[in-house]
Design an enzyme around this catalytic site. Structure first.
Site: not given
Ligand code: XIL
Length: 299
Positions: A128, A237, A235, A170, A207
């Protein structure tokens, strides 16, 4: 095929899940994990605040529990993440001196990657780093102190520590080809490949809202792959977990040979960081949701 992992394996891909060490004692959770998924990403346990809460004091207990579950059950592992502005302890954020932060960053990468050497197939080396809505890096502590070159430095350090590990960049909001942030990330990866900066893969977090992936998602995957890096959906969802939306995401990955795997960010809706949006493939009772069948059919 009858499981996500086995279906993905038919084309040499993995299907993974983010896993929380604190849930490994939940037998419903581990039953689904062990049956369905072929790769594990620790949800929080390898982040800086977990692994180096105080300078030079490393803590690997929770991450080791996940790695040993993965080994015992034949799962592949992704490492997440070495350099990130978030879940970063205050002692790092408070460093004023560039040379100190440089050595702290490189020491962190070295210590964590050395501890897990041989157990992690791919690392999210930097997470990020780009700012939303622009082609530029966000003004993190790393960029403030070290300049834009911190990313290159992190990747060079990582390669030297574990030459066998795949090194990924990422990010989120980089799924739409028509977004400035995607262009910024693409230009960085193209520049790294042109100059020989070691990078093997990109992670598109994926996401998504209830509409699912943007229409130019497949173009993004294709264009990153054409730079000579693997692409992973790291990641995934989707709010509401629409079957069509999930199917479209899987099809976009399947259409590109170098899209090598997909990870959902959790297992059951109740495990999700976006639990109120019910974004995953299993419901709170551990039952397969309709989107599960659409994913299985698309793999
Ligand atoms: C999130 C986790 O799912 C949570 O449990 C935590 O509180 C915050 O981080 N981007 C990422 C992940 O790269 O590491 C994040 O995970 C979600 C967004």
């Amino acid at each position: 095929e009858t499981t996500l992992g086995a279906a993905a394996a038919q084309t040499g891909r993995y299907f993974g899940a983010a896993v929380a060490a604190g849930r490994l004692g939940d037998s419903q959770y581990t039953t689904i994990l062990n049956r369905e998924f072929s790769s594990i990403t620790p949800e929080n346990e390898m982040k800086w605040d977990a692994t180096e809460p105080a300078r030079g004091s490393f803590n690997y207990g929770p991450a080791d529990r996940i790695v040993s579950h993965a080994r015992a059950n034949g799962k592949r592992m992704r490492g997440h993440t070495l350099v990130w502005h978030s879940q970063l302890p205050a002692w790092v954020t408070n460093i004023q001196d560039a040379n100190t932060l440089r050595s702290v960053m490189n020491n962190h990468i070295t210590n964590v990657m050395t501890h897990f050497k041989g157990q992690i197939e791919a690392w999210d080396v930097v997470n990020e780093a780009f700012a939303d809505g622009t082609t530029q890096l966000r003004n993190s502590i790393f960029r403030q102190r070290l300049g834009d070159g911190f990313i290159e430095e992190a990747f060079r350090t990582a390669r030297a520590v574990d030459p066998a590990a795949k090194l990924c960049y990422n990010d989120y909001n980089v799924e739409d080809w028509n977004a400035a942030k995607t262009q910024g990330m693409y230009n960085m990866v193209r520049d790294f490949k042109a100059r020989g900066v070691p990078i093997d893969c990109v992670g598109l977090q994926s996401h998504f809202g209830s509409g699912g992936a943007p229409s130019a998602f497949r173009t993004t995957i294709t264009n990153f792959a054409a730079l000579g890096v693997d692409v992973q959906l790291t990641e995934l969802d989707i709010a509401g977990a629409g079957s069509t939306q999930y199917s479209n995401v899987v099809q976009a990955c399947m259409a590109v040979a170098r899209c090598t795997g997909i990870t959902t960010w959790g297992i059951r809706d109740s495990d999700s960081w976006r639990a109120s949006e019910n974004p995953l493939l299993f419901d709170r009772s551990g039952n397969k949701k309709p989107a599960y069948d659409s994913v299985l059919a698309a793999l």
